[in-house]
Design a protein around this motif. Structure first.
Motif, PDB file in Angstrom:
ATOM      1  N   PRO A  58      -0.610   8.620  -6.677  1.00 39.13           N
ATOM      2  CA  PRO A  58      -1.200   9.409  -5.588  1.00 39.13           C
ATOM      3  C   PRO A  58      -2.705   9.201  -5.505  1.00 39.13           C
ATOM      4  O   PRO A  58      -3.378   8.947  -6.511  1.00 39.13           O
ATOM      5  CB  PRO A  58      -0.861  10.862  -5.987  1.00 39.13           C
ATOM      6  CG  PRO A  58       0.278  10.749  -6.945  1.00 39.13           C
ATOM      7  CD  PRO A  58       0.092   9.456  -7.658  1.00 39.13           C
ATOM      8  N   GLY A  59      -3.228   9.313  -4.309  1.00 41.22           N
ATOM      9  CA  GLY A  59      -4.656   9.075  -4.093  1.00 41.22           C
ATOM     10  C   GLY A  59      -5.557  10.089  -4.741  1.00 41.22           C
ATOM     11  O   GLY A  59      -6.756   9.843  -4.907  1.00 41.22           O
TER      12      GLY A  59
ATOM     13  N   ALA B 146      -8.504   6.834  -3.709  1.00 44.89           N
ATOM     14  CA  ALA B 146      -8.051   6.311  -2.425  1.00 44.89           C
ATOM     15  C   ALA B 146      -9.146   5.508  -1.737  1.00 44.89           C
ATOM     16  O   ALA B 146      -8.880   4.470  -1.115  1.00 44.89           O
ATOM     17  CB  ALA B 146      -7.596   7.460  -1.530  1.00 44.89           C
TER      18      ALA B 146
ATOM     19  N   GLN C 276       3.043  10.575   2.979  1.00 47.15           N
ATOM     20  CA  GLN C 276       2.652  10.879   1.605  1.00 47.15           C
ATOM     21  C   GLN C 276       1.716  12.075   1.549  1.00 47.15           C
ATOM     22  O   GLN C 276       0.861  12.253   2.423  1.00 47.15           O
ATOM     23  CB  GLN C 276       1.981   9.645   0.973  1.00 47.15           C
ATOM     24  CG  GLN C 276       2.921   8.447   0.881  1.00 47.15           C
ATOM     25  CD  GLN C 276       2.223   7.178   0.450  1.00 47.15           C
ATOM     26  OE1 GLN C 276       1.016   7.053   0.578  1.00 47.15           O
ATOM     27  NE2 GLN C 276       2.991   6.219  -0.052  1.00 47.15           N
TER      28      GLN C 276
ATOM     29  N   PRO D 199      -2.067  10.191   0.178  1.00 49.65           N
ATOM     30  CA  PRO D 199      -1.957   8.737   0.379  1.00 49.65           C
ATOM     31  C   PRO D 199      -3.057   7.981  -0.339  1.00 49.65           C
ATOM     32  O   PRO D 199      -4.175   8.480  -0.517  1.00 49.65           O
ATOM     33  CB  PRO D 199      -2.080   8.587   1.898  1.00 49.65           C
ATOM     34  CG  PRO D 199      -2.792   9.810   2.356  1.00 49.65           C
ATOM     35  CD  PRO D 199      -2.366  10.906   1.428  1.00 49.65           C
ATOM     36  N   LEU D 200      -2.718   6.782  -0.755  1.00 46.11           N
ATOM     37  CA  LEU D 200      -3.681   5.919  -1.426  1.00 46.11           C
ATOM     38  C   LEU D 200      -4.522   5.135  -0.423  1.00 46.11           C
ATOM     39  O   LEU D 200      -5.444   4.422  -0.803  1.00 46.11           O
ATOM     40  CB  LEU D 200      -2.930   4.951  -2.354  1.00 46.11           C
ATOM     41  CG  LEU D 200      -3.716   4.288  -3.485  1.00 46.11           C
ATOM     42  CD1 LEU D 200      -4.404   5.319  -4.363  1.00 46.11           C
ATOM     43  CD2 LEU D 200      -2.796   3.416  -4.334  1.00 46.11           C
TER      44      LEU D 200
ATOM     45  N   ASP E  37      -7.062   5.466   2.753  1.00 43.78           N
ATOM     46  CA  ASP E  37      -7.929   6.346   3.530  1.00 43.78           C
ATOM     47  C   ASP E  37      -8.069   5.753   4.928  1.00 43.78           C
ATOM     48  O   ASP E  37      -8.754   4.751   5.125  1.00 43.78           O
ATOM     49  CB  ASP E  37      -9.297   6.471   2.852  1.00 43.78           C
ATOM     50  CG  ASP E  37     -10.150   7.562   3.477  1.00 43.78           C
ATOM     51  OD1 ASP E  37     -10.607   7.364   4.619  1.00 43.78           O
ATOM     52  OD2 ASP E  37     -10.348   8.605   2.830  1.00 43.78           O
TER      53      ASP E  37
ATOM     54  N   ALA F  58       0.828  -1.206   0.000  1.00 43.68           N
ATOM     55  CA  ALA F  58       0.000   0.000   0.000  1.00 43.68           C
ATOM     56  C   ALA F  58       0.864   1.258   0.000  1.00 43.68           C
ATOM     57  O   ALA F  58       0.572   2.234  -0.706  1.00 43.68           O
ATOM     58  CB  ALA F  58      -0.923   0.001   1.215  1.00 43.68           C
TER      59      ALA F  58
ATOM     60  N   THR G 129      -8.786   1.616  -0.818  1.00 43.21           N
ATOM     61  CA  THR G 129      -8.894   1.245   0.597  1.00 43.21           C
ATOM     62  C   THR G 129      -9.987   0.215   0.815  1.00 43.21           C
ATOM     63  O   THR G 129      -9.839  -0.691   1.646  1.00 43.21           O
ATOM     64  CB  THR G 129      -9.163   2.496   1.447  1.00 43.21           C
ATOM     65  OG1 THR G 129      -8.141   3.461   1.200  1.00 43.21           O
ATOM     66  CG2 THR G 129      -9.181   2.155   2.929  1.00 43.21           C
TER      67      THR G 129
ATOM     68  N   THR H  71       0.876   6.167   6.232  1.00 45.49           N
ATOM     69  CA  THR H  71       0.726   6.739   4.888  1.00 45.49           C
ATOM     70  C   THR H  71       0.334   8.218   4.959  1.00 45.49           C
ATOM     71  O   THR H  71       0.770   9.017   4.138  1.00 45.49           O
ATOM     72  CB  THR H  71      -0.335   5.960   4.097  1.00 45.49           C
ATOM     73  OG1 THR H  71      -1.558   5.914   4.851  1.00 45.49           O
ATOM     74  CG2 THR H  71       0.133   4.541   3.829  1.00 45.49           C
TER      75      THR H  71
ATOM     76  N   GLY I 178       1.122   3.907  -3.061  1.00 46.21           N
ATOM     77  CA  GLY I 178       0.849   5.328  -2.825  1.00 46.21           C
ATOM     78  C   GLY I 178       1.918   6.235  -3.393  1.00 46.21           C
ATOM     79  O   GLY I 178       1.636   7.364  -3.819  1.00 46.21           O
ATOM     80  N   TRP I 179       3.172   5.758  -3.398  1.00 41.93           N
ATOM     81  CA  TRP I 179       4.231   6.562  -4.010  1.00 41.93           C
ATOM     82  C   TRP I 179       4.099   6.590  -5.528  1.00 41.93           C
ATOM     83  O   TRP I 179       4.397   7.593  -6.175  1.00 41.93           O
ATOM     84  CB  TRP I 179       5.600   5.993  -3.632  1.00 41.93           C
ATOM     85  CG  TRP I 179       5.999   6.229  -2.198  1.00 41.93           C
ATOM     86  CD1 TRP I 179       6.227   5.287  -1.244  1.00 41.93           C
ATOM     87  CD2 TRP I 179       6.218   7.491  -1.559  1.00 41.93           C
ATOM     88  NE1 TRP I 179       6.557   5.875  -0.051  1.00 41.93           N
ATOM     89  CE2 TRP I 179       6.572   7.246  -0.221  1.00 41.93           C
ATOM     90  CE3 TRP I 179       6.141   8.818  -1.992  1.00 41.93           C
ATOM     91  CZ2 TRP I 179       6.847   8.244   0.692  1.00 41.93           C
ATOM     92  CZ3 TRP I 179       6.410   9.832  -1.076  1.00 41.93           C
ATOM     93  CH2 TRP I 179       6.757   9.538   0.234  1.00 41.93           C
TER      94      TRP I 179
END
Length: 633
Positions: free
Chosen positions: A260-261, A389, A333, A336-337, A339, A252, A393, A329, A256-257
């Motif tokens: 992006p969410g 995201a 970040q 973040p991806l 939530d 995860a 999630t 996260t 996320g890197w």
């Protein structure tokens, strides 16, 4: 993507919407697949878009008819090709009654069954297959197939069209709230539908899946190190859960890197309403740390007191992973991806459902899914969560919940009681929801920002371009420009326009509504309903006939801007042609035809005789008519 942008995309790409309708109609008519596809609901949604004006009826109906013909045609060919061999194929090999009922229906009604079967739910998806299997003459089938599709397409679209048209009317008064309720009901209905079918699919296959997983572990020892601790009651499952937590958490963070969410922006700002703000804020906060911690403390304390420490520890592991990953996260970040609140909700409320669902598994899992979806929808609505995201999630949380739930159920002692938790868990949830509801109120969200003062010179020099260029709305064309900015008391604007030939439109009343049922009612006799810009209804609306026989309408909304010299308010205005529209030949109402530059040109020409009027140009071709304070003529 806002509601207006989605509407604009549909309007600009109607062929894609048409192909979507074609695929839906085809899938709804295909053998077996038609039982799984909620085609009626999807066709209703397509009809609603037609009624709301986003799609044209004729091409969408043609796509629906073509899809229905194609779906039945493919099913007929399969029946003609495989004949009795169909009985040996899945799903008919396991459920022979499906074919038997279709055969009995076909033999009772003959070729007419192809027409009737199009509208009879239980046997709809097998009748064309049976017709081919029983060697119905191809020309006869094609004729009945096309005729039945020509009836089916309009009949399945019309209910949605009527609904969409009525919703379009309602949206002029309370569009955000009405449309939000429809969207929320659709999301919740879809959640229940998906939960029910997933549970019905996996329940009889769970034991077989576990056995196949054991076999897979023997073939792939590395996978076995991850799976066997969760499945084998003789092995401790905590190391396995830790390994899965590191694997999922690392994946995860890495995802996320890479993505992006906020890569897929979706905004429900046009749907905002104080009452919806209140309710969905409470729903979103059910996933926040204070609510989840309170729920876990109550449930965990009860489990520990009852001696069910294994359940309490698994719940702690599940929620601990969610809280840790969400905080990690969120701190590392920018977008973040993961939530955090939604992941917390899945871990806490989902595992409570695992503990409770010994007797009523389907309803309990469905209720937990509804609660999690409400949390996710609330975060999307309030702007606290990103669409991509939230979707990521939900998938990640569902996988983690399955791992923790399987590990707990495989390692718990037989006959572990859960009767008391059926009462404790809902009571704890209701107490937390009540506390959150008491901490807010609709009045907290029904506010208007304080006016912003600006010097007249700064407003004319470019401050006008900071105001919205388009009306933020739920339904309607996104090119409904706010191309007029008038600085004056509202009474002065009204007086000047009435002196220049404008008039008040007819207000909604019982007699005016009766006039909408007459096919010859003119624009002047039709009621003109208010329009909203975000949370504000228009404060002034006037109409005026043109020399060409058409009618113009102007509307004004507060801008939140005031000229510092004299504390004069600035109003945002739109101008458009007003025309009559008829729903299904029954109800007649007035509708703005926006996007025609001639309407703006006519208003500019009329106001050119007034002092203190200028046309300004801005970025991306934006133009605005600026009107300074003055005196009525």
């Amino acid at each position: 993507m806002s509601g207006a942008e989605f509407y604009h995309w549909i309007a600009q790409h109607p062929h894609w919407a048409g192909w979507a309708v074609f695929l839906i109609a085809m899938a709804e008519s295909l053998a077996v697949i038609g039982m799984l596809v909620p085609g009626v609901a999807m066709m209703f949604a397509a009809g609603a878009l037609i009624g709301a004006g986003a799609l044209a009826f004729e091409p969408v109906c043609a796509y629906a008819v073509a899809g229905a013909v194609a779906g039945d045609g493919v099913s007929f060919w399969l029946g003609w090709r495989y004949r009795e061999r169909l009985r040996k194929l899945w799903p008919f090999s396991r459920h022979p009654g499906m074919l038997d009922r279709g055969v009995a229906f076909f033999r009772r009604h003959g070729g007419l069954s192809v027409l009737l079967g199009r509208f009879v739910g239980p046997i709809r998806a097998v009748i064309p297959l049976v017709a081919g299997m029983l060697a119905m003459p191809v020309p006869r089938f094609l004729i009945i197939n096309v005729l039945s599709a020509l009836l089916w397409g309009p009949l399945y679209l019309l209910p949605g069209m009527a609904f969409g048209a009525s919703l379009e009317l309602a949206s002029q008064v309370a569009g955000r709230l009405a449309a939000l309720l429809v969207a929320l009901v659709a999301v919740l209905w879809g959640t229940v539908w998906l939960s029910k079918h997933l549970y019905a699919y996996f329940r009889p296959r769970a034991h077989g899946l576990i056995l196949r997983t054991f076999d897979l572990c023997k073939v792939h020892p590395r996978f076995g190190r991850l799976a066997l601790p969760l499945l084998d009651p003789t092995q401790p499952d905590y190391p396995g859960l830790l390994a899965w937590a590191l694997l999922l958490g690392g994946g995860a963070v890495g995802a996320g890197w890479l993505v992006p969410g906020d890569r897929m922006p979706v905004s429900l700002a046009a749907w905002r309403h104080p009452w919806a703000d209140y309710g969905l804020t409470v729903c979103a906060e059910l996933g926040a740390s204070p609510a989840v911690l309170a729920f876990c403390a109550g449930i965990g304390g009860w489990l520990w007191h009852r001696g069910q420490r294994l359940a309490a520890l698994h719940g702690l592991i599940g929620v601990g992973f969610a809280a840790t990953l969400g905080a990690l996260t969120g701190g590392l970040q920018r977008a973040p991806l993961v939530d955090g609140p939604v992941l917390n909700g899945i871990a806490a409320y989902g595992f409570a459902a695992v503990l409770v669902a010994d007797r009523w598994r389907g309803p309990v899992y469905g209720a937990a899914a509804l609660l999690v979806v409400l949390i996710a929808f609330g975060r999307l609505y309030t702007g606290a969560g990103d669409f991509l995201a939230l979707g990521f999630t939900l998938g990640l949380g569902a996988l983690w919940l399955v791992l923790v739930g399987v590990a707990y159920r495989r390692h718990r002692a037989p006959g572990t009681p859960s009767d008391g938790l059926v009462v404790v868990a809902p009571l704890a949830l209701m107490a937390i929801a009540a506390a959150l509801a008491a901490s807010h109120g609709p009045e907290d969200f029904a506010y208007r920002p304080a006016p912003v003062a600006i010097r007249t010179a700064d407003w004319l020099a470019g401050g006008w371009s900071a105001l919205p260029a388009h009306r933020l709305q739920t339904f309607g064309r996104p090119d409904q420009a706010l191309s007029v900015q008038w600085a004056a008391p509202l009474a002065e604007i009204r007086a000047w326009l009435i002196g220049a030939g404008w008039r008040e439109p007819r207000a909604p009343s019982p007699s005016a509504l009766l006039g909408t049922l007459r096919p010859d009612t003119g624009i002047a006799a039709l009621p003109v309903l208010p329009h909203f810009n975000q949370s504000e209804a228009d404060v002034l609306r006037l109409i005026r006939p043109t020399t060409e026989g058409r009618w113009l309408i102007v509307r004004f909304w507060p801008s939140g801007l005031r000229l510092a010299e004299g504390d004069v308010p600035v109003w945002l205005g739109s101008v458009a042609f007003l025309e009559a529209r008829q729903i299904l030949g029954l109800v007649r109402f007035s509708e703005e035809q926006v996007g025609d530059p001639q309407a703006w040109d006519l208003l500019v020409a009329q106001l050119a005789t007034r002092a203190g009027v200028m046309v300004q140009s801005g970025p991306e071709g934006r133009q605005a008519l600026l009107v300074l304070p003055g005196k009525p003529p």
